[in-house]
Motif scaffolding. Structure first.
Motif, mmCIF file in Angstrom:
data_model
loop_
_atom_site.group_PDB
_atom_site.id
_atom_site.type_symbol
_atom_site.label_atom_id
_atom_site.label_comp_id
_atom_site.label_asym_id
_atom_site.label_seq_id
_atom_site.Cartn_x
_atom_site.Cartn_y
_atom_site.Cartn_z
ATOM 1 N N HIS A 1 0.786 -1.126 0.010
ATOM 2 C CA HIS A 1 0.055 -0.007 -0.072
ATOM 3 C C HIS A 1 0.827 1.234 0.039
ATOM 4 O O HIS A 1 2.019 1.068 0.313
ATOM 5 C CB HIS A 1 -0.945 0.001 1.140
ATOM 6 N N CYS A 2 0.250 2.216 -0.479
ATOM 7 C CA CYS A 2 1.142 3.559 -0.487
ATOM 8 C C CYS A 2 1.729 3.859 0.873
ATOM 9 O O CYS A 2 2.725 4.551 1.002
ATOM 10 C CB CYS A 2 0.428 4.664 -1.134
ATOM 11 N N ASP A 3 0.669 3.616 1.774
ATOM 12 C CA ASP A 3 1.379 4.119 3.323
ATOM 13 C C ASP A 3 2.080 3.155 3.788
ATOM 14 O O ASP A 3 2.712 3.497 5.054
ATOM 15 C CB ASP A 3 0.105 4.217 4.071
ATOM 16 N N ASN A 4 2.777 2.156 3.323
ATOM 17 C CA ASN A 4 3.699 1.297 3.700
ATOM 18 C C ASN A 4 4.941 2.073 3.724
ATOM 19 O O ASN A 4 6.003 1.355 4.143
ATOM 20 C CB ASN A 4 3.743 0.220 2.893
ATOM 21 N N PHE A 5 5.218 3.318 3.028
ATOM 22 C CA PHE A 5 6.263 3.794 2.657
ATOM 23 C C PHE A 5 6.126 5.298 3.312
ATOM 24 O O PHE A 5 5.216 5.833 3.645
ATOM 25 C CB PHE A 5 6.844 4.070 1.395
ATOM 26 N N ASP A 6 7.528 5.615 3.976
ATOM 27 C CA ASP A 6 7.431 6.989 4.742
ATOM 28 C C ASP A 6 7.763 7.976 3.630
ATOM 29 O O ASP A 6 7.464 9.386 3.820
ATOM 30 C CB ASP A 6 8.696 6.740 5.601
ATOM 31 N N LEU A 7 8.479 7.629 2.489
ATOM 32 C CA LEU A 7 9.032 8.647 1.386
ATOM 33 C C LEU A 7 8.985 7.800 0.109
ATOM 34 O O LEU A 7 9.724 6.904 0.161
ATOM 35 C CB LEU A 7 10.241 9.433 1.789
ATOM 36 N N ILE A 8 8.205 8.541 -0.787
ATOM 37 C CA ILE A 8 8.475 8.090 -2.244
ATOM 38 C C ILE A 8 9.237 9.154 -2.985
ATOM 39 O O ILE A 8 9.211 10.316 -2.972
ATOM 40 C CB ILE A 8 7.098 8.019 -2.969
ATOM 41 N N LEU B 1 10.666 17.680 7.571
ATOM 42 C CA LEU B 1 11.647 17.388 6.621
ATOM 43 C C LEU B 1 12.922 17.156 7.157
ATOM 44 O O LEU B 1 13.824 16.369 6.764
ATOM 45 C CB LEU B 1 11.935 18.872 5.601
ATOM 46 N N ASP B 2 13.145 17.683 8.498
ATOM 47 C CA ASP B 2 14.377 17.316 9.294
ATOM 48 C C ASP B 2 14.744 15.616 9.384
ATOM 49 O O ASP B 2 15.631 15.342 9.439
ATOM 50 C CB ASP B 2 14.401 17.945 10.589
ATOM 51 N N THR B 3 13.396 14.850 9.509
ATOM 52 C CA THR B 3 13.808 13.598 9.753
ATOM 53 C C THR B 3 14.253 12.967 8.574
ATOM 54 O O THR B 3 15.260 11.887 8.632
ATOM 55 C CB THR B 3 12.504 12.990 10.083
ATOM 56 N N PHE B 4 13.924 13.362 7.374
ATOM 57 C CA PHE B 4 14.424 12.826 6.127
ATOM 58 C C PHE B 4 15.986 13.301 5.955
ATOM 59 O O PHE B 4 16.609 12.523 5.432
ATOM 60 C CB PHE B 4 13.485 13.155 5.025
ATOM 61 N N PHE C 1 19.182 10.897 5.567
ATOM 62 C CA PHE C 1 20.014 10.697 4.251
ATOM 63 C C PHE C 1 21.403 11.102 4.853
ATOM 64 O O PHE C 1 22.253 10.244 4.254
ATOM 65 C CB PHE C 1 19.515 11.896 3.388
ATOM 66 N N ASN C 2 21.582 11.988 5.448
ATOM 67 C CA ASN C 2 23.062 12.514 6.142
ATOM 68 C C ASN C 2 23.479 11.346 6.749
ATOM 69 O O ASN C 2 24.809 10.750 6.550
ATOM 70 C CB ASN C 2 22.972 13.796 6.724
ATOM 71 N N ASP C 3 22.929 10.608 7.568
ATOM 72 C CA ASP C 3 23.400 9.200 8.270
ATOM 73 C C ASP C 3 23.793 8.316 7.273
ATOM 74 O O ASP C 3 24.647 7.434 7.662
ATOM 75 C CB ASP C 3 22.319 8.853 9.299
ATOM 76 N N ALA C 4 23.090 8.318 6.087
ATOM 77 C CA ALA C 4 23.538 6.990 5.158
ATOM 78 C C ALA C 4 24.583 7.377 4.184
ATOM 79 O O ALA C 4 24.926 6.794 3.357
ATOM 80 C CB ALA C 4 22.240 6.995 4.498
ATOM 81 N N GLY C 5 25.153 8.534 4.342
ATOM 82 C CA GLY C 5 26.439 8.998 3.754
ATOM 83 C C GLY C 5 25.818 10.000 2.470
ATOM 84 O O GLY C 5 26.620 10.099 1.498
ATOM 85 N N THR D 1 23.181 16.193 2.671
ATOM 86 C CA THR D 1 21.841 16.637 2.177
ATOM 87 C C THR D 1 21.578 18.100 3.179
ATOM 88 O O THR D 1 21.960 17.867 4.479
ATOM 89 C CB THR D 1 20.641 15.894 2.854
ATOM 90 N N GLN D 2 21.124 18.874 2.553
ATOM 91 C CA GLN D 2 20.661 19.929 3.338
ATOM 92 C C GLN D 2 19.194 20.857 2.654
ATOM 93 O O GLN D 2 18.831 20.245 1.849
ATOM 94 C CB GLN D 2 21.750 21.322 2.990
ATOM 95 N N LEU D 3 18.513 21.436 3.532
ATOM 96 C CA LEU D 3 17.190 21.716 3.410
ATOM 97 C C LEU D 3 17.229 23.334 2.782
ATOM 98 O O LEU D 3 18.227 23.990 3.157
ATOM 99 C CB LEU D 3 16.265 21.701 4.639
ATOM 100 N N SER D 4 16.456 23.568 1.909
ATOM 101 C CA SER D 4 16.365 24.874 1.261
ATOM 102 C C SER D 4 14.798 25.490 1.752
ATOM 103 O O SER D 4 13.883 24.762 1.473
ATOM 104 C CB SER D 4 16.521 24.807 -0.232
ATOM 105 N N HIS D 5 14.997 26.749 1.836
ATOM 106 C CA HIS D 5 13.564 27.330 2.324
ATOM 107 C C HIS D 5 13.107 28.007 0.998
ATOM 108 O O HIS D 5 11.750 28.196 0.969
ATOM 109 C CB HIS D 5 13.824 28.737 3.181
ATOM 110 N N ASP D 6 13.546 27.534 -0.123
ATOM 111 C CA ASP D 6 13.302 28.078 -1.571
ATOM 112 C C ASP D 6 13.525 27.301 -2.573
ATOM 113 O O ASP D 6 14.483 27.522 -3.362
ATOM 114 C CB ASP D 6 13.303 29.728 -1.804
ATOM 115 N N ILE D 7 13.091 25.883 -2.645
ATOM 116 C CA ILE D 7 13.576 24.924 -3.361
ATOM 117 C C ILE D 7 13.072 25.315 -4.947
ATOM 118 O O ILE D 7 13.985 24.776 -6.000
ATOM 119 C CB ILE D 7 13.131 23.674 -3.168
ATOM 120 N N ARG D 8 12.179 26.061 -5.205
ATOM 121 C CA ARG D 8 12.121 26.225 -6.732
ATOM 122 C C ARG D 8 13.122 27.341 -7.070
ATOM 123 O O ARG D 8 13.439 27.116 -8.179
ATOM 124 C CB ARG D 8 10.498 27.112 -6.752
ATOM 125 N N HIS D 9 13.809 28.314 -6.387
ATOM 126 C CA HIS D 9 14.775 28.874 -6.818
ATOM 127 C C HIS D 9 16.057 28.040 -6.986
ATOM 128 O O HIS D 9 16.740 28.278 -8.029
ATOM 129 C CB HIS D 9 15.041 30.057 -5.824
#
Length: 312
Positions: A69-76, A170-173, A177-181, A184-192
């Protein structure tokens, strides 16, 4: 955590392997000989900082929808060619709409996130970039990758918008990612940020496919290097069509980045060599469509785009 990669090419397999190696559950959506190789022999990745040879769970779309099911995943994660985004969203619409699982695009171009937001809602849409990574299937089940392979992501279209995916979540993702090598950084304006990446993609992808030259050879050539820069400038000129402002500094930074990055074959060049359809619509096509909307000229992009279409 549980991750689904829709698209098991070089980029998706590399990031998936990193997460799997860290102990996360990873499922890959694939097809054809590559799918059969992944199922029979596992996934092999050759990267300067990662040697991965392990069994993986790879499925076709029908098997995926029967088994999970779709909800079997935390992130697609969408890691397929931009030209396939609309059709995949349509084919998987019923399955995707049974849950609220967020979808992260790690694709070329600036048109994928709007398609995801239209199909699933802005609150489930995450924009993202795979930065400074070259990754390709060199044989079924076998990936060759290079570069630090960073990720930048954020709620679509920016953190100031309404009805977006909660920025705090988003911090959890990012932590996973960072722990997996995966730096990763977060952007406040990803479209830019996506438009900044389009500067690079439009600058080198189409021209590399036309000339069959890698990025370092292109940028160091006295004529091709100038064309790369001009095609980058044309991206900045049309960005206001999406309410994005790119400065001369943005263009210069992206040009210097690609000039000093490892010599790589662009994804479009690899597709050209393998006789696959080129990702023109998501890159040069996106620039041209905005130029038409703004009634301005982008002559370098139009010329290279037309020459590639003629070859196709």
């Amino acid at each position: 955590m549980r991750f689904l990669f829709i698209g098991a090419g070089g980029i998706g397999c590399y990031y998936g392997a990193r997460l799997q190696q860290q102990g996360h559950q990873v499922v890959y959506l694939a097809r054809g000989e590559h799918l059969r190789a992944l199922q029979d022999n596992g996934l092999s990745i050759n990267h300067p900082e990662l040697s991965f040879n392990q069994p993986v769970e790879a499925l076709d779309d029908k098997s995926l929808q029967r088994r999970y099911h779709c909800d079997n995943f935390d992130l697609i994660l969408m890691t397929l060619k931009a030209g396939a985004t609309a059709s995949v969203l349509d084919q998987m619409a019923d399955w995707l709409n049974t849950a609220e699982t967020p979808v992260l695009s790690l694709q070329n171009g600036v048109d994928n996130e709007p398609l995801i937001a239209q199909a699933l809602g802005r609150h489930r849409t995450l924009g993202g970039l795979a930065v400074r990574i070259g990754g390709h299937i060199i044989a079924p089940g076998k990936i060759e990758a290079t570069g630090p392979a960073q990720v930048v992501m954020g709620s679509w279209p920016n953190h100031q918008s309404e009805d977006i995916f909660p920025a705090a979540t988003l911090d959890t993702f990012a932590t996973a990612f960072n722990d997996a090598g995966i730096p990763t950084q977060l952007s406040h304006d990803i479209r830019h940020e996506l438009w900044r990446k389009l500067i690079i993609n439009n600058g080198v992808n189409p021209l590399s496919a036309l000339t069959r030259l890698d990025t370092r050879t292109l940028t160091s050539h006295p004529a091709f290097g100038k064309t790369v820069y001009r095609m980058m400038q044309e991206v900045a000129a049309v960005a206001p069509a999406d309410d994005v402002i790119l400065s001369q500094t943005d263009v210069d930074e992206m040009y210097q980045l690609i000039c000093h990055f490892d010599a790589i074959k662009t994804s479009m060049l690899v597709d050209k060599e393998k006789g696959r359809p080129l990702e023109l619509g998501g890159i040069s096509g996106a620039v041209i469509s905005r130029a038409i909307k703004l009634n301005i000229e982008v002559p370098n992009t139009e010329l290279i785009h037309a020459l590639l279409l003629q070859q196709e």
